[in-house]
Design a protein around this motif. Structure first.
Motif, PDB file in Angstrom:
ATOM      1  N   SER A   4       8.500   4.191   5.881  1.00 47.90           N
ATOM      2  CA  SER A   4       8.287   3.032   6.790  1.00 47.90           C
ATOM      3  C   SER A   4       7.670   1.753   5.890  1.00 47.90           C
ATOM      4  CB  SER A   4       7.240   3.066   7.949  1.00 47.90           C
ATOM      5  OG  SER A   4       6.034   3.493   7.216  1.00 47.90           O
ATOM      6  N   VAL A   5       8.694   1.621   4.866  1.00 53.20           N
ATOM      7  CA  VAL A   5       8.585   0.489   3.827  1.00 53.20           C
ATOM      8  C   VAL A   5       9.826  -0.388   3.725  1.00 53.20           C
ATOM      9  CG1 VAL A   5       6.741   2.112   2.374  1.00 53.20           C
ATOM     10  CG2 VAL A   5       9.305   2.195   2.040  1.00 53.20           C
ATOM     11  N   ARG A   6       9.672  -1.396   3.172  1.00 53.88           N
ATOM     12  CA  ARG A   6      10.838  -2.172   2.757  1.00 53.88           C
ATOM     13  C   ARG A   6      11.358  -2.126   1.535  1.00 53.88           C
ATOM     14  NH1 ARG A   6       9.275  -8.035   3.162  1.00 53.88           N
ATOM     15  NH2 ARG A   6       8.186  -7.114   4.757  1.00 53.88           N
ATOM     16  N   GLY A   7      12.938  -1.454   1.544  1.00 57.12           N
ATOM     17  CA  GLY A   7      13.387  -1.271   0.248  1.00 57.12           C
ATOM     18  C   GLY A   7      13.480   0.336  -0.053  1.00 57.12           C
ATOM     19  N   GLY A   8      13.696   0.676  -1.071  1.00 57.45           N
ATOM     20  CA  GLY A   8      13.362   2.153  -1.656  1.00 57.45           C
ATOM     21  C   GLY A   8      14.676   2.842  -1.169  1.00 57.45           C
ATOM     22  N   MET A   9      15.873   2.215  -1.377  1.00 58.50           N
ATOM     23  CA  MET A   9      17.101   2.906  -1.108  1.00 58.50           C
ATOM     24  C   MET A   9      17.388   3.984  -2.299  1.00 58.50           C
ATOM     25  SD  MET A   9      19.877  -0.151   0.072  1.00 58.50           S
ATOM     26  CE  MET A   9      20.921   0.989   0.068  1.00 58.50           C
ATOM     27  N   SER A  10      17.938   5.026  -1.838  1.00 54.99           N
ATOM     28  CA  SER A  10      18.159   6.331  -2.706  1.00 54.99           C
ATOM     29  C   SER A  10      19.575   5.765  -3.378  1.00 54.99           C
ATOM     30  CB  SER A  10      18.290   7.422  -1.703  1.00 54.99           C
ATOM     31  OG  SER A  10      17.202   7.831  -1.477  1.00 54.99           O
ATOM     32  N   GLU A 129       8.601  -2.063  -1.138  1.00 51.03           N
ATOM     33  CA  GLU A 129       7.342  -2.669  -0.675  1.00 51.03           C
ATOM     34  C   GLU A 129       6.510  -2.054   0.335  1.00 51.03           C
ATOM     35  OE1 GLU A 129       5.746  -7.331   0.362  1.00 51.03           O
ATOM     36  OE2 GLU A 129       8.004  -6.937   0.199  1.00 51.03           O
ATOM     37  N   ASP A 130       5.201  -1.826   0.250  1.00 54.31           N
ATOM     38  CA  ASP A 130       4.335  -1.376   1.496  1.00 54.31           C
ATOM     39  C   ASP A 130       4.128  -2.353   1.977  1.00 54.31           C
ATOM     40  OD1 ASP A 130       3.263   0.384   3.154  1.00 54.31           O
ATOM     41  OD2 ASP A 130       2.170   1.510   1.468  1.00 54.31           O
ATOM     42  N   THR A 131       4.420  -2.639   3.138  1.00 60.39           N
ATOM     43  CA  THR A 131       4.091  -3.881   4.004  1.00 60.39           C
ATOM     44  C   THR A 131       2.945  -3.474   5.008  1.00 60.39           C
ATOM     45  OG1 THR A 131       5.620  -3.526   5.826  1.00 60.39           O
ATOM     46  CG2 THR A 131       6.195  -4.786   3.751  1.00 60.39           C
ATOM     47  N   ALA A 132       2.463  -2.423   5.310  1.00 65.07           N
ATOM     48  CA  ALA A 132       1.343  -2.032   6.445  1.00 65.07           C
ATOM     49  C   ALA A 132       0.456  -1.119   5.780  1.00 65.07           C
ATOM     50  CB  ALA A 132       2.277  -1.558   7.472  1.00 65.07           C
ATOM     51  N   THR A 133      -0.640  -1.042   6.572  1.00 63.51           N
ATOM     52  CA  THR A 133      -1.665   0.089   6.146  1.00 63.51           C
ATOM     53  C   THR A 133      -1.933   0.962   7.277  1.00 63.51           C
ATOM     54  OG1 THR A 133      -2.982  -1.740   5.019  1.00 63.51           O
ATOM     55  CG2 THR A 133      -4.250   0.100   5.715  1.00 63.51           C
ATOM     56  N   ARG A 134      -1.770   2.145   7.023  1.00 65.80           N
ATOM     57  CA  ARG A 134      -1.798   3.320   7.992  1.00 65.80           C
ATOM     58  C   ARG A 134      -3.092   3.426   8.513  1.00 65.80           C
ATOM     59  NH1 ARG A 134       2.389   6.736   8.964  1.00 65.80           N
ATOM     60  NH2 ARG A 134       0.722   8.360   9.419  1.00 65.80           N
ATOM     61  N   GLU A 135      -3.345   3.743   9.938  1.00 68.27           N
ATOM     62  CA  GLU A 135      -4.888   3.990  10.236  1.00 68.27           C
ATOM     63  C   GLU A 135      -5.449   5.237   9.750  1.00 68.27           C
ATOM     64  OE1 GLU A 135      -5.072   3.613  14.459  1.00 68.27           O
ATOM     65  OE2 GLU A 135      -3.813   1.586  14.669  1.00 68.27           O
ATOM     66  N   GLY A 137      -4.977   6.401   6.958  1.00 64.32           N
ATOM     67  CA  GLY A 137      -5.126   6.332   5.350  1.00 64.32           C
ATOM     68  C   GLY A 137      -4.134   6.898   4.695  1.00 64.32           C
ATOM     69  N   GLY A 138      -3.024   7.405   5.444  1.00 69.30           N
ATOM     70  CA  GLY A 138      -1.809   8.197   4.655  1.00 69.30           C
ATOM     71  C   GLY A 138      -1.081   7.223   4.023  1.00 69.30           C
ATOM     72  N   VAL A 139       0.082   7.692   3.366  1.00 66.04           N
ATOM     73  CA  VAL A 139       0.978   6.716   2.592  1.00 66.04           C
ATOM     74  C   VAL A 139       2.215   6.496   3.885  1.00 66.04           C
ATOM     75  CG1 VAL A 139       0.528   7.405   0.493  1.00 66.04           C
ATOM     76  CG2 VAL A 139       2.199   8.727   1.657  1.00 66.04           C
ATOM     77  N   ASN A 140       2.937   5.169   3.390  1.00 70.64           N
ATOM     78  CA  ASN A 140       4.000   4.982   4.168  1.00 70.64           C
ATOM     79  C   ASN A 140       5.362   5.418   3.711  1.00 70.64           C
ATOM     80  OD1 ASN A 140       2.717   3.555   6.428  1.00 70.64           O
ATOM     81  ND2 ASN A 140       2.346   1.811   4.808  1.00 70.64           N
ATOM     82  N   ARG A 141       5.342   5.899   2.650  1.00 70.64           N
ATOM     83  CA  ARG A 141       6.686   6.494   2.020  1.00 70.64           C
ATOM     84  C   ARG A 141       6.111   7.747   1.412  1.00 70.64           C
ATOM     85  NH1 ARG A 141      11.818   5.069   0.104  1.00 70.64           N
ATOM     86  NH2 ARG A 141      12.182   6.454  -1.800  1.00 70.64           N
ATOM     87  N   TRP A 142       6.671   9.091   1.905  1.00 74.67           N
ATOM     88  CA  TRP A 142       6.472  10.256   1.309  1.00 74.67           C
ATOM     89  C   TRP A 142       7.888  10.939   1.313  1.00 74.67           C
ATOM     90  CZ3 TRP A 142       3.421  14.497   4.455  1.00 74.67           C
ATOM     91  CH2 TRP A 142       3.227  15.644   3.634  1.00 74.67           C
ATOM     92  N   LEU A 143       8.189  11.448   0.504  1.00 77.85           N
ATOM     93  CA  LEU A 143       9.465  12.291  -0.098  1.00 77.85           C
ATOM     94  C   LEU A 143       9.101  13.516  -0.475  1.00 77.85           C
ATOM     95  CD1 LEU A 143      11.930   9.308  -1.311  1.00 77.85           C
ATOM     96  CD2 LEU A 143      11.675  10.269   1.006  1.00 77.85           C
ATOM     97  N   LYS A 144       9.652  14.563  -0.086  1.00 77.55           N
ATOM     98  CA  LYS A 144       9.118  15.769  -0.654  1.00 77.55           C
ATOM     99  C   LYS A 144      10.487  16.587  -1.526  1.00 77.55           C
ATOM    100  CE  LYS A 144       6.685  19.506  -1.049  1.00 77.55           C
ATOM    101  NZ  LYS A 144       5.777  19.520  -2.143  1.00 77.55           N
ATOM    102  N   GLY A 145      10.176  16.662  -2.562  1.00 73.70           N
ATOM    103  CA  GLY A 145      11.429  17.393  -3.219  1.00 73.70           C
ATOM    104  C   GLY A 145      11.218  19.167  -3.095  1.00 73.70           C
ATOM    105  N   CYS A 146      12.281  19.398  -3.462  1.00 71.53           N
ATOM    106  CA  CYS A 146      12.573  21.037  -3.231  1.00 71.53           C
ATOM    107  C   CYS A 146      13.757  21.352  -4.369  1.00 71.53           C
ATOM    108  CB  CYS A 146      12.962  21.468  -1.904  1.00 71.53           C
ATOM    109  SG  CYS A 146      13.022  23.274  -1.833  1.00 71.53           S
ATOM    110  N   TYR A 147      13.523  22.340  -5.103  1.00 69.54           N
ATOM    111  CA  TYR A 147      14.360  22.540  -6.128  1.00 69.54           C
ATOM    112  C   TYR A 147      14.810  23.984  -6.178  1.00 69.54           C
ATOM    113  CZ  TYR A 147      12.937  17.871  -7.794  1.00 69.54           C
ATOM    114  OH  TYR A 147      12.727  16.529  -7.733  1.00 69.54           O
TER     115      TYR A 147
END
Length: 175
Positions: A4-10, A129-135, A137-147
């Motif tokens: 839930s951030v602005r930008g960050g296209m893969s 750009e992270d435009t908000a604060t989560r209640e 305290g977590g992050v608004n962008r979280w991607l999980k990699g698996c290899y």
């Protein structure tokens, strides 16, 4: 998982296709990147990995590109005395990778999953750009990699194929 951030296209780039284009446009640069071991290293969590691979690994019979070893963030310094031709070939390849025709952009949404072969497809992202604060305290962008390691995946596929063949034979022989 969360985005839930602005930008960050893969960004995904067909590294094998770029290698094939380099082979056509500059056979000498392609040959250099096929024959010159490039050092890579990664230090994390008490481990230090260090490998040297040519940029392009070729099938010994067909000459087709099997794998691309290219990851500037993990590239170790070139050894002293590395010929200028290696740097030039690397820059030629880099320019091809930057070409828009080989790039695919996609904004991942929450719940999206992407599967790709990272020895063929390169990946990155644009800034965000992270435009908000989560209640919470977590992050608004979280991607999980698996290899997955290629040899282990091929082994599993062979074993499942054999199991399926056995089951099909047993099933057909019952009737």
């Amino acid at each position: 998982i969360r985005n839930s951030v602005r930008g960050g296209m893969s960004i995904f780039v067909d590294a094998v296709n770029a290698g094939n284009i380099l082979r056509e446009l500059s056979p000498s640069s392609f040959r250099i990147l096929t024959n010159t071991p490039i050092p890579f290293h990664y230090i994390n969590d008490g481990h230090h990995y260090h490998f040297e691979h040519p940029t392009f690994e070729l099938d010994r019979f067909s000459g087709k590109i099997l794998n691309v070893n290219y990851s500037p963030p993990f590239q170790a310094p070139f050894p002293v005395g590395t010929p200028q031709e290696v740097y030039d070939a690397f820059m030629e390849y880099e320019e091809l990778l930057q070409g828009q025709s080989l790039q695919y952009y996609h904004t991942l949404k929450e719940g999206d999953m992407v599967i790709f072969d990272n020895r063929r497809v390169l990946h990155a992202r644009t800034g965000f750009e992270d435009t908000a604060t989560r209640e919470d305290g977590g992050v608004n962008r979280w991607l999980k990699g698996c290899y997955f390691e290629g040899d282990a995946m091929a082994d599993k596929a062979r074993m499942l194929r054999k199991k399926l063949e056995r089951e099909q034979q047993e099933g057909s022989s019952v009737f």
